[in-house]
Design an enzyme around this catalytic site. Sequence first.
Site, short mmCIF file in Angstrom:
data_model
loop_
_atom_site.label_atom_id
_atom_site.label_comp_id
_atom_site.label_asym_id
_atom_site.label_seq_id
_atom_site.Cartn_x
_atom_site.Cartn_y
_atom_site.Cartn_z
N GLU A 210 0.78 -1.24 0.00
CA GLU A 210 0.00 0.00 0.00
C GLU A 210 0.81 1.29 0.00
OE1 GLU A 210 -2.85 -0.47 3.18
OE2 GLU A 210 -4.08 -1.80 1.94
N GLU A 330 -5.82 -7.48 -1.73
CA GLU A 330 -6.61 -7.29 -0.52
C GLU A 330 -7.98 -6.75 -0.89
OE1 GLU A 330 -4.97 -4.89 2.56
OE2 GLU A 330 -2.99 -5.83 2.50
#
Length: 607
Positions: A210, A330
Amino acid sequence: MRHPPASRARRALVALLAAVLAALVPLTVAGPAHAAIAPPSPSGAAAVAGAGYWHTDGRRILDAQNQPVRMAGVNWFGFETANHVAHGLWSRDYRSMIDQMRTLGYNTIRLPYSDDVFKGAQPNGISYASGMNADLQGLDSLHVMDRIVDYAGSVGLKIVLDRHRPDSSAQSALWYTSAVPETTWIADLKTLAARYQGNPAVVGIDLHNEPHDPACWGCGDTSVDWRLAAERGGNAVLSVNPSLLIFVEGVQTVNGQSDWWGGNLAGVAGAPVLLSVAHRLVYSAHDYATSVAQQPWFSDPSFPANMPAVWDRNWGYIFKQNIAPVWLGEFGTTLQSEVDRKWLAALVDYLRATGTHGADSFQWTFWSWNPNSGDTGGILKDDWSSVDTVKDGYLASIKAPGFTGGGGGGGTDTTAPSTPAGLAVTATTSSSVSLAWKASTDDTAVAGYDVYRGTGKVGQATGTTFTDTGLTAGTRYEYTVRARDAAGNTSPASASVSATTSGTGGGSTGCKAVYTVSSDWGDGFNADVTVTNTGSTATGSWQVSWVWPGGQTVSGMWNASYSQVGRTVTATNAAHNGTIAPGASTAFGFGAAPGGAGTPVLDCRAV
């Protein structure tokens, strides 16, 4: 993804999405590729795929035999936290956990870690009670990771290692921090690539989790340009092991338009990642629902019909234009709101049903297997054993058959052996229990049997007998057996049997536990247990067990983890309360049903 306590609060993202993007020249093609390829007709090939290392071909991932594969898995986090190990091992054996993933139809594990594991980090939060995780005792975090990787590979699952954080303290926006510079990031990536070289259970590395503002994509500033850093990191990995896949996540903001952290791959259209080895690049996006954060598209009047366009513009176009495979590394939700339920249904449909498209589909790993992700929950419920069947059910159409042969070969056998019958105790001593059962049948042949004590696998047998040793005198244990064939298919568990070792070694050792019912409403009740250190030195950990006098079942527990097999409950300290000074106490509580339970006799053991 962040971890409990939920740190998504930092994720206040803004914005509308990027405009519809132009098509891109694929890395291995010399000319423009504006048209998406026609999907191949679905076939049974994906059902037996997975052998060896993998490579890419356009938007597909192929195994060593050039059969297409579909990654359909879960995130099992913990190595990146202060525990330095996958979570839940305070409650269950790691092999039991992986076996359950496989039984549910998940074929891939994304395993987050932090660079702390390269510093000799020692895992904490592992229970060794009743023989659980016995082969992990004394190992540092990396060696525990080895055991998880090896066992997952042996039952046919694949692993993607996810560099989730520079250290265990927090997620970072960039791939480096002042404490963990880029040189360390690259050195540690190369260490992992070398460590698992020749072990195709590990198919790739997710370079950094991320990236977000100030990270950019294609801006040219080497201090913040994630696309350029991904090339440096990916090429470093490939210089050590050119067989690995390189997973590259997006950023937060591209051309002023924001998406989820790591979820914005709009920049790929103009600035693709270029690696030194062709056919190794997979782009990865993340996507979440309102239980994580509110986004403008959730309040669009056309929701959820607007969502495919959102996904197309940020990452779906890469797959649809045949640029590269796309892995949704995710995605998750608590499913508590109607918006979230609509979001997940729409996303599952967008990812393409396996029954319709086979492996010509998006790859994915759900966040998370763990129930202790504060803003999404997990596939498992809080007892670390029961399955959230509603959440798991949403994913049914996009699951894919498990990879067979321990990552080494194909085969077409997907039929599990019959359930072992007639499990019985044939002998006991003060330190052992002997078992026997009737042989299972299989369409090919039964290769062996896995024996479980409680939820932990304690051994294997090629025949129909097994002796469990190293037990405590005067203690009750419960057993089940599963049959396994050569393809790795595993039967359901047998009926359980209990056995009590001989002798008087039972009873409390080093601590005492006092049980109090705090409320009872008939259909259920809550109870508290106070654990007191009766020894002369501080405890390192403790365990309390009891056998219900009736048919009660624990529904949830706080300040301890637990397992229940039949009427036997075993509670183990949480990470924060295992240490008790001499004469001091700690407490845990739980809910159970039905009410009216008699007070059980508690067995407390401290080490």
